[in-house]
Scaffold this motif. Sequence first.
Motif, mmCIF file in Angstrom:
data_model
loop_
_atom_site.group_PDB
_atom_site.id
_atom_site.type_symbol
_atom_site.label_atom_id
_atom_site.label_comp_id
_atom_site.label_asym_id
_atom_site.label_seq_id
_atom_site.Cartn_x
_atom_site.Cartn_y
_atom_site.Cartn_z
ATOM 1 N N GLU A 1 2.735 6.179 -7.152
ATOM 2 C CA GLU A 1 1.542 6.506 -7.926
ATOM 3 C C GLU A 1 1.194 5.409 -8.931
ATOM 4 O OE1 GLU A 1 2.357 10.325 -9.644
ATOM 5 O OE2 GLU A 1 2.291 11.334 -7.713
ATOM 6 N N CYS A 2 1.020 4.205 -8.404
ATOM 7 C CA CYS A 2 0.675 3.069 -9.257
ATOM 8 C C CYS A 2 -0.389 2.225 -8.568
ATOM 9 C CB CYS A 2 1.904 2.232 -9.578
ATOM 10 S SG CYS A 2 2.637 1.407 -8.160
ATOM 11 N N LYS A 3 -0.928 1.280 -9.307
ATOM 12 C CA LYS A 3 -1.930 0.377 -8.755
ATOM 13 C C LYS A 3 -1.240 -0.717 -7.946
ATOM 14 C CE LYS A 3 -4.902 0.961 -12.766
ATOM 15 N NZ LYS A 3 -5.473 0.303 -13.931
ATOM 16 N N ILE A 4 -1.964 -1.268 -6.994
ATOM 17 C CA ILE A 4 -1.440 -2.369 -6.187
ATOM 18 C C ILE A 4 -1.090 -3.555 -7.078
ATOM 19 C CG2 ILE A 4 -2.106 -4.089 -4.447
ATOM 20 C CD1 ILE A 4 -3.517 -1.831 -2.942
ATOM 21 N N GLU A 5 -1.858 -3.754 -8.150
ATOM 22 C CA GLU A 5 -1.623 -4.868 -9.071
ATOM 23 C C GLU A 5 -0.299 -4.720 -9.826
ATOM 24 O OE1 GLU A 5 -4.622 -2.961 -9.292
ATOM 25 O OE2 GLU A 5 -5.572 -4.321 -7.877
ATOM 26 N N ASP A 6 0.262 -3.497 -9.881
ATOM 27 C CA ASP A 6 1.529 -3.258 -10.580
ATOM 28 C C ASP A 6 2.744 -3.619 -9.734
ATOM 29 O OD1 ASP A 6 0.130 -2.292 -12.751
ATOM 30 O OD2 ASP A 6 0.265 -0.199 -12.105
ATOM 31 N N SER B 1 2.526 1.674 -3.411
ATOM 32 C CA SER B 1 1.515 2.071 -4.383
ATOM 33 C C SER B 1 1.283 3.577 -4.351
ATOM 34 C CB SER B 1 0.213 1.323 -4.101
ATOM 35 O OG SER B 1 -0.832 1.806 -4.896
ATOM 36 N N LYS C 1 0.834 -1.206 0.000
ATOM 37 C CA LYS C 1 0.000 0.000 0.000
ATOM 38 C C LYS C 1 0.870 1.258 0.000
ATOM 39 C CE LYS C 1 -3.944 -2.083 2.343
ATOM 40 N NZ LYS C 1 -4.740 -2.124 3.582
ATOM 41 N N LYS D 1 6.009 -1.656 -11.423
ATOM 42 C CA LYS D 1 5.823 -1.241 -12.813
ATOM 43 C C LYS D 1 7.040 -1.594 -13.675
ATOM 44 C CE LYS D 1 4.708 3.134 -12.494
ATOM 45 N NZ LYS D 1 4.102 4.474 -12.567
#
Length: 129
Positions: free
Chosen positions: A81-86, A77, A74, A106
């Motif tokens: 500035e990215c999604k948790i899935e990245d 993320s 978290k 990423k």
Amino acid sequence: MKKLIILTLMLSTGVLFAQSKTATTNDGKMVILNDDKTWEYIDSENVKNSETSCGLGENYKEPKITKNVKRLIKHVSVANECKIEDIIVISYTEGKGNGMYNLCVKGKKMKYRMIGSAFLKADADPFSN
């Protein structure tokens, strides 16, 4: 001076309570280093390979996610500035009050450390302004 003493005490107590750790050999194989000074290779399905981003193979499986790792994901993320899935957890070691974490964010490898309950990039100076 007090901050330096506190930081030294926190890091040294973590070493005393350290658990088994992972390491990478010169030829790229990953091993588990146990507290009793023994080691063993990690299953080849979990070993990174250079076919995908961050050098992780298609068969790569993330290690077990702990409560601290969830908090770190978290934090990373938001910070990146990215999604948790990245975010992919490559490996980590945790002790009492400290930890080192290798992540793929990423497509870029990043290292973080935990001191107490705070997460920092591994190369960041906690005492800089």
